[in-house]
Design a protein around this motif. Structure first.
Motif, PDB file in Angstrom:
ATOM      1  N   SER A  12       0.926  -1.148  -0.183  1.00 26.61           N
ATOM      2  CA  SER A  12       0.342  -0.140   0.250  1.00 26.61           C
ATOM      3  C   SER A  12       0.897   1.028  -0.366  1.00 26.61           C
ATOM      4  O   SER A  12       0.337   2.501   0.191  1.00 26.61           O
ATOM      5  CB  SER A  12      -0.444   0.259   0.808  1.00 26.61           C
ATOM      6  OG  SER A  12      -0.203  -0.211   2.301  1.00 26.61           O
ATOM      7  N   ASP A  13       1.917   0.493  -0.126  1.00 25.08           N
ATOM      8  CA  ASP A  13       2.920   2.201  -0.506  1.00 25.08           C
ATOM      9  C   ASP A  13       3.503   1.849  -1.441  1.00 25.08           C
ATOM     10  O   ASP A  13       3.665   1.309  -2.437  1.00 25.08           O
ATOM     11  CB  ASP A  13       4.137   2.767   1.209  1.00 25.08           C
ATOM     12  CG  ASP A  13       2.995   2.939   2.120  1.00 25.08           C
ATOM     13  OD1 ASP A  13       2.015   3.564   2.073  1.00 25.08           O
ATOM     14  OD2 ASP A  13       3.105   3.044   3.505  1.00 25.08           O
ATOM     15  N   PRO A  35      -0.144   2.096  -4.434  1.00 24.40           N
ATOM     16  CA  PRO A  35       0.582   2.933  -3.471  1.00 24.40           C
ATOM     17  C   PRO A  35      -0.257   3.879  -3.547  1.00 24.40           C
ATOM     18  O   PRO A  35      -1.242   5.011  -3.971  1.00 24.40           O
ATOM     19  CB  PRO A  35       1.954   3.307  -4.219  1.00 24.40           C
ATOM     20  CG  PRO A  35       1.834   2.978  -5.514  1.00 24.40           C
ATOM     21  CD  PRO A  35       0.436   1.298  -5.393  1.00 24.40           C
ATOM     22  N   HIS A  39      -7.138   5.704   3.492  1.00 24.66           N
ATOM     23  CA  HIS A  39      -7.303   5.442   4.651  1.00 24.66           C
ATOM     24  C   HIS A  39      -8.650   4.215   4.416  1.00 24.66           C
ATOM     25  O   HIS A  39      -8.580   2.930   4.978  1.00 24.66           O
ATOM     26  CB  HIS A  39      -7.347   5.734   6.439  1.00 24.66           C
ATOM     27  CG  HIS A  39      -7.286   5.002   7.384  1.00 24.66           C
ATOM     28  ND1 HIS A  39      -6.772   4.230   8.067  1.00 24.66           N
ATOM     29  CD2 HIS A  39      -8.312   5.153   7.764  1.00 24.66           C
ATOM     30  CE1 HIS A  39      -7.073   3.887   9.468  1.00 24.66           C
ATOM     31  NE2 HIS A  39      -8.211   4.065   9.558  1.00 24.66           N
ATOM     32  N   LEU A  42      -8.730   1.131   1.982  1.00 23.40           N
ATOM     33  CA  LEU A  42      -7.595   0.366   3.147  1.00 23.40           C
ATOM     34  C   LEU A  42      -8.602  -0.241   3.500  1.00 23.40           C
ATOM     35  O   LEU A  42      -8.725  -1.740   4.026  1.00 23.40           O
ATOM     36  CB  LEU A  42      -6.627   0.863   3.851  1.00 23.40           C
ATOM     37  CG  LEU A  42      -5.688   0.492   4.445  1.00 23.40           C
ATOM     38  CD1 LEU A  42      -5.034  -1.081   3.837  1.00 23.40           C
ATOM     39  CD2 LEU A  42      -4.111   0.655   5.690  1.00 23.40           C
ATOM     40  N   LEU A  52       0.041  -7.100   4.459  1.00 19.41           N
ATOM     41  CA  LEU A  52       0.130  -6.067   3.815  1.00 19.41           C
ATOM     42  C   LEU A  52       2.086  -5.440   4.201  1.00 19.41           C
ATOM     43  O   LEU A  52       1.916  -5.311   5.483  1.00 19.41           O
ATOM     44  CB  LEU A  52      -0.829  -5.800   4.606  1.00 19.41           C
ATOM     45  CG  LEU A  52      -0.907  -3.935   4.761  1.00 19.41           C
ATOM     46  CD1 LEU A  52      -1.040  -4.110   3.434  1.00 19.41           C
ATOM     47  CD2 LEU A  52      -1.600  -3.095   5.960  1.00 19.41           C
ATOM     48  N   VAL A  54       3.849  -2.693   3.782  1.00 24.64           N
ATOM     49  CA  VAL A  54       3.850  -0.515   4.035  1.00 24.64           C
ATOM     50  C   VAL A  54       5.157  -0.128   4.322  1.00 24.64           C
ATOM     51  O   VAL A  54       6.277  -1.039   4.548  1.00 24.64           O
ATOM     52  CB  VAL A  54       3.215  -0.134   5.098  1.00 24.64           C
ATOM     53  CG1 VAL A  54       1.763  -0.940   5.050  1.00 24.64           C
ATOM     54  CG2 VAL A  54       3.937  -0.722   5.927  1.00 24.64           C
ATOM     55  N   ARG A  55       5.635   1.239   3.857  1.00 25.66           N
ATOM     56  CA  ARG A  55       6.910   1.767   3.899  1.00 25.66           C
ATOM     57  C   ARG A  55       6.351   2.484   5.013  1.00 25.66           C
ATOM     58  O   ARG A  55       6.317   2.763   6.443  1.00 25.66           O
ATOM     59  CB  ARG A  55       6.910   2.713   3.443  1.00 25.66           C
ATOM     60  CG  ARG A  55       8.929   2.807   2.964  1.00 25.66           C
ATOM     61  CD  ARG A  55       8.944   3.647   1.536  1.00 25.66           C
ATOM     62  NE  ARG A  55      10.487   4.595   2.360  1.00 25.66           N
ATOM     63  CZ  ARG A  55      10.527   5.699   1.820  1.00 25.66           C
ATOM     64  NH1 ARG A  55      10.277   5.335   0.571  1.00 25.66           N
ATOM     65  NH2 ARG A  55      11.617   6.934   2.169  1.00 25.66           N
ATOM     66  N   THR A  58       1.653   4.775   5.400  1.00 22.79           N
ATOM     67  CA  THR A  58       0.393   3.901   6.012  1.00 22.79           C
ATOM     68  C   THR A  58       0.485   3.670   7.244  1.00 22.79           C
ATOM     69  O   THR A  58       1.275   3.054   7.924  1.00 22.79           O
ATOM     70  CB  THR A  58       0.134   2.512   4.489  1.00 22.79           C
ATOM     71  OG1 THR A  58       0.304   2.347   3.239  1.00 22.79           O
ATOM     72  CG2 THR A  58      -0.907   1.640   5.627  1.00 22.79           C
ATOM     73  N   VAL A  60      -1.042   1.774   9.698  1.00 22.42           N
ATOM     74  CA  VAL A  60      -1.640   0.114  10.358  1.00 22.42           C
ATOM     75  C   VAL A  60      -1.774   0.423  11.360  1.00 22.42           C
ATOM     76  O   VAL A  60      -1.688   0.023  12.647  1.00 22.42           O
ATOM     77  CB  VAL A  60      -0.691  -0.913   9.997  1.00 22.42           C
ATOM     78  CG1 VAL A  60      -1.039  -1.786  10.155  1.00 22.42           C
ATOM     79  CG2 VAL A  60       0.197  -0.162   8.585  1.00 22.42           C
ATOM     80  N   ARG A  76       7.019  -4.474   7.056  1.00 20.64           N
ATOM     81  CA  ARG A  76       7.038  -3.294   6.577  1.00 20.64           C
ATOM     82  C   ARG A  76       9.149  -2.226   6.267  1.00 20.64           C
ATOM     83  O   ARG A  76      10.002  -3.608   7.095  1.00 20.64           O
ATOM     84  CB  ARG A  76       7.691  -2.262   8.298  1.00 20.64           C
ATOM     85  CG  ARG A  76       8.387  -0.822   9.033  1.00 20.64           C
ATOM     86  CD  ARG A  76       7.369   0.298   8.323  1.00 20.64           C
ATOM     87  NE  ARG A  76       8.346   1.475   8.799  1.00 20.64           N
ATOM     88  CZ  ARG A  76       8.707   2.445   8.379  1.00 20.64           C
ATOM     89  NH1 ARG A  76       9.243   1.956   6.903  1.00 20.64           N
ATOM     90  NH2 ARG A  76       9.377   3.476   8.471  1.00 20.64           N
ATOM     91  N   ASN A  83       4.642   2.968  13.029  1.00 26.68           N
ATOM     92  CA  ASN A  83       3.577   3.064  11.574  1.00 26.68           C
ATOM     93  C   ASN A  83       1.850   2.147  11.485  1.00 26.68           C
ATOM     94  O   ASN A  83       1.423   1.970  11.233  1.00 26.68           O
ATOM     95  CB  ASN A  83       3.152   3.714  10.966  1.00 26.68           C
ATOM     96  CG  ASN A  83       4.642   2.609   9.843  1.00 26.68           C
ATOM     97  OD1 ASN A  83       5.436   2.417  10.065  1.00 26.68           O
ATOM     98  ND2 ASN A  83       4.254   2.972   8.570  1.00 26.68           N
TER      99      ASN A  83
END
Ligand code: NAD
Ligand code: MLT
Length: 316
Positions: A12-13, A35, A39, A42, A52, A54-55, A58, A60, A76, A83
């Motif tokens: 998602s990123d 990306p 919210h 998602l 999932l 993410v960077r 997002t 979480v 991550r 995050n």
């Protein structure tokens, strides 16, 4: 469902393409790259995924983790897992993985860049040239040679910063409650109790996680014990240097400059620090190099493939 049943993963990123490629080719995993999902988007889509990735953009949250009824892991691609609501993930049996080494060199190099920029006001001077000026008097700097840099947090990034700044013949001192003094002495950092650090430093850079014990590590009291004109750098997490205290110290002249890659709120709505002439601010660029992004993307994908194939587990 077991961990080897991770069949569908959402990214998602914005991540290096190698991440999805490794998941697909080595893990046989179906990957959706979206990306910039909001919210709400998602929340409505997460129920379709086992994993999932993410960077840092997002968030979480517990809401996302709860909506992800088949979620088994959150990856991550980076160091800090601030995050991700790790406590909620753990309660829900969701594994959280990170890639803590992949961007250390990039973050260390950026920190050193900020030290150099502060010593000679390089961005400010470049900006004045762009504005048509030729202001040689205003941008008188000072050498790094022979100066002391205090490094708070002597883990992966703190160590790399120390090694690099030693090549400018800076004296590197520091403080870390976990890493023994004998270990840091091997990479040229003499440790002191925190109370003895402040008065010795021309520059102080922070490389700790953001914890209750590190929030406001550099605050009004610390600034008051520093040399007048001390310069500070934060490429770790917003809030380790108390932002209000920093502004006061800049306004009084107690602080002679700050290099900030991170903020309590990102992007910062409060603009006083960003607009201060002695502040060099960046939009959280520590890990923003091709090399770091490739490493983190590849590492997180490889860790997930290893998990699916019942190999080693790496957790946050
Ligand atoms: P690390 O875990 O390797 O090192 C952190 C060190 O801080 C540890 O050795 C720990 O003992 C020490 N520490 C904890 N509490 C302390 C305290 N009160 N005083 C002094 N030291 C203390 O972490 P790292 O990989 O070096 O990352 C450091 C920071 O940089 C983290 O906050 C991480 O999220 C951040 N980071 C930022 C970027 C960026 O893009 N700007 C990129 C990567 C990492
Ligand atoms: C991290 O914790 O890895 C950094 O903040 C960099 C990032 O992923 O943006």
């Amino acid at each position: 469902m077991s961990l080897s049943d991770i069949r569908r993963v959402l990214i998602s990123d914005s991540l290096a393409p190698a991440c999805a490629q490794i998941l697909r080719t080595q893990g046989g995993i179906e990957v959706t790259e979206s990306p910039g999902l909001t919210h709400q988007q998602l929340l409505s889509q997460i129920q379709d995924y086992d994993g999932l990735i993410v960077r840092s953009a997002t968030k979480v949250t517990a809401e996302v983790l709860t909506a992800g009824s088949r979620l088994k892991l959150v990856g991550r691609a980076g160091t800090g897992v601030d995050n991700v609501d790790v406590e909620c993930a753990t309660k829900n049996g969701i594994i959280v993985m990170n890639t803590p080494t992949g961007n250390s060199i990039s973050a260390a190099e950026l920190t050193c860049g900020l030290v150099l920029s502060l010593s000679r006001q390089i961005p400010q001077a470049a900006e004045s040239m762009r504005a048509g000026k030729w202001d040689r008097k205003k941008f008188m700097g000072s050498e790094l040679y022979g100066k002391t840099i205090g490094i708070l947090g002597l883990g992966r990034i703190g160590k790399e910063v120390a090694i690099r700044m030693q090549s400018f013949q800076m004296r590197t001192i520091g403080y870390d409650p976990i890493i023994p003094a004998e270990v840091t002495a091997q990479f040229g950092v003499q440790q002191f109790p925190l109370e003895e650090i402040w008065e010795q430093c021309d520059y102080i850079t922070v490389h700790t996680p953001l914890l209750p014990s590190t929030t406001g590590l550099i605050n009004d009291a610390a600034f008051s014990k520093c040399k007048q004109g001390v310069k500070v750098i934060n490429c770790a997490r917003g809030g380790i240097i108390d932002e209000a205290a920093l502004l006061r110290a800049l306004q009084s002249g107690q602080c002679g400059g700050a290099g900030l890659d991170v903020f309590i709120e990102e992007p910062p709505r409060e603009r006083a620090l960003v607009e201060h002439p002695l502040v060099i601010s960046l939009p959280h660029l520590g890990a923003s190099t091709e090399e770091a992004q490739n490493r983190c993307g590849e590492e997180i994908a490889q860790q997930i493939v290893d998990l699916v194939k019942d190999r080693a587990l790496v957790g946050a």
